[in-house]
Every structure is written in C-alpha cells, then in structure tokens.
Design a protein around this motif. Sequence first.
Motif, mmCIF file in Angstrom:
data_model
loop_
_atom_site.group_PDB
_atom_site.id
_atom_site.type_symbol
_atom_site.label_atom_id
_atom_site.label_comp_id
_atom_site.label_asym_id
_atom_site.label_seq_id
_atom_site.Cartn_x
_atom_site.Cartn_y
_atom_site.Cartn_z
ATOM 1 N N ASP A 57 51.768 30.934 47.661
ATOM 2 C CA ASP A 57 52.946 31.935 47.817
ATOM 3 C C ASP A 57 53.055 32.742 46.665
ATOM 4 O OD1 ASP A 57 55.358 33.026 48.482
ATOM 5 O OD2 ASP A 57 56.409 30.910 48.591
ATOM 6 N N GLU A 58 52.922 34.134 46.887
ATOM 7 C CA GLU A 58 52.752 35.216 45.991
ATOM 8 C C GLU A 58 54.085 35.303 45.388
ATOM 9 O OE1 GLU A 58 50.535 38.514 46.255
ATOM 10 O OE2 GLU A 58 49.017 37.384 47.273
ATOM 11 N N GLU A 59 55.473 34.775 46.251
ATOM 12 C CA GLU A 59 56.776 35.098 45.708
ATOM 13 C C GLU A 59 57.113 34.149 44.666
ATOM 14 O OE1 GLU A 59 58.445 37.800 46.202
ATOM 15 O OE2 GLU A 59 56.503 38.398 47.498
ATOM 16 N N VAL A 60 56.415 32.788 44.527
ATOM 17 C CA VAL A 60 56.800 31.688 43.531
ATOM 18 C C VAL A 60 56.522 32.216 42.189
ATOM 19 C CG1 VAL A 60 56.440 29.397 43.151
ATOM 20 C CG2 VAL A 60 56.391 30.123 45.463
ATOM 21 N N SER A 61 57.300 31.813 41.248
ATOM 22 C CA SER A 61 56.930 32.177 39.890
ATOM 23 C C SER A 61 55.963 31.127 39.294
ATOM 24 C CB SER A 61 58.251 32.044 39.260
ATOM 25 O OG SER A 61 58.908 30.812 39.234
ATOM 26 N N SER A 93 49.567 35.018 34.123
ATOM 27 C CA SER A 93 48.771 36.053 35.170
ATOM 28 C C SER A 93 47.887 36.856 34.784
ATOM 29 C CB SER A 93 50.122 36.999 35.716
ATOM 30 O OG SER A 93 49.523 37.789 36.521
#
Length: 122
Positions: free
Chosen positions: A104-108, A115
């Motif tokens: 899930d790319e929205e999860v920090s 990164s």
Amino acid sequence: MHIREDVHNYMETIVGNLLSHESYVEKYDNEQLADLACIALNQLRPIYIRYTIDFLSSLPEEKIVAITAQAQTAIDAGLPLIDDDRRTNRFENVPAITRDIRFDEEVSLEWFETSYLKSQQN
C-alpha cells in the motif's frame, strides 16, 4: 591436503558393499537404498582412513568380520523404517505455499525504513 579426497569413512564402503547385494537392489529403488544407507551409517561409529589397503592389511580378520556384522545389524535395524515408509508419493504431493504480497503506497514508512525513491529525487 584435501580432506574430502584424502580421508574417507570406511563404514561407507562396507555399507555400500552390503547394500549392493542383489536382495537389496531388487527390492528397493535408489532413493530407498540411499535412505537405508543414511539410517545405517548414523548408527555406526565412523572409521576414518586414508588408504583402504593399509587399513585392511593391519586389521585382523576377526575385526573385519565384526565390523561387517555391525554394519549388517545397522542395515537390518533400518529396514523396518524403509518398509513402513509413510511417505509414499512424497514427491507428488508437495504442498505449494505462496504469499500474496501487496504494498500500500499510501502507508507511511516505519522509522527504520528509508525511501530509495526519495533519495534519488534529491
């Protein structure tokens, strides 16, 4: 010196010779014979030697007969494990375990993650 080439366990030779008899070769396949050899060898005290001829020439015949009898006893003790093997078709019914990984790319990111993409953009 290369230990793998220069030193060997003489019990492997004896067990191999015993298992090459027709009574074993006709009844068991190569996989079963290899399993039986492992079972037998794990029960026996290893005898590491360099040269078979030197070893046999210095060993009394009674000792050779005793060692061979020990190997035969170990093989006989392993036969029930091979005959009653519950792993029939063990290569056909291998379970496949897969993981469905979704990111899930929205999860920090966690504190220990960095990164790679962000560092490349800078």
